[in-house]
Design a protein around this motif. Sequence first.
Motif, short mmCIF file in Angstrom:
data_model
loop_
_atom_site.label_atom_id
_atom_site.label_comp_id
_atom_site.label_asym_id
_atom_site.label_seq_id
_atom_site.Cartn_x
_atom_site.Cartn_y
_atom_site.Cartn_z
N GLU A 298 0.83 -1.20 0.00
CA GLU A 298 0.00 0.00 0.00
C GLU A 298 0.87 1.26 0.00
N GLU A 299 2.00 1.21 0.69
CA GLU A 299 2.92 2.33 0.67
C GLU A 299 3.48 2.55 -0.73
N GLY B 247 0.84 4.28 -2.69
CA GLY B 247 0.77 5.68 -2.27
C GLY B 247 1.87 6.51 -2.89
#
Length: 254
Positions: A175-176, A179
């Motif tokens: 998820e990072e 992002g």
Amino acid sequence: MAKNIQSLERAAAVLRLLAGGERRLGLSDIAATIGLAKGTAHGILRTLQAEGFVEQDPASGRYQLGAELLRLGNSYLDVHELRARALVWTDDLARSSGESVYLGVLHQKGVLVIHHVFRPDDSRQVLEVGAMQPLHSTALGKVISAYDPVAHTEVVDNEREAFTARTVTEPREFEETLGLTRARGWAADIEETWEGVASVAAPIFDRRRMPVGAVAVTGAVERLHPSGELRATLVAGVRDCARAVSRDLGAGRF
């Protein structure tokens, strides 16, 4: 409710396997992967070969997709607005970067390559139009997953296979990564899918500002990622190409 025709389902499974795996596969590999008896698999392959959808290499006896399937696929791709709008821009990107260029869209659980411009040199290359790439590890897939909610749901709800030691599979780290992709407007794949291969991709939007695909430059890691960093000109070139195609689709400037 009418039942599906089993023989057609099996034939479709064979074609998907040949499209998504190694370029050529033997009869035993095909039968084992799909879960068919060798005689059944051979009968399906023989029929597909007779129709031109599959070809058999005379030397090795292995099978690959045939020219007739590519012809049928191109009849669809020729009317695909995204591909039509991207033809000139992707050709320019291949020439300026000196590397292969791919155009991909979300399809089922992966990225479907709908256009492939060869690296502009004299090396022998394989056309990968119709091939599937994973969402979680490729630059194309990460860009699409970062901007397309459907792709994002697909990639986070399913197991992420570790293709190499560099593949990001842990949920929080992944998820990072998405992002970061949204923050900078592009994604990279540095040997996360194939050893020795690097890629950088940027998203393409339509007139509604909806993500409709992505464009990527792919090549040897020593050319794209020298001294531990992506070449800045490649990142700029891919982003410029994505913006140009988006503008042609009506997205306006961004």
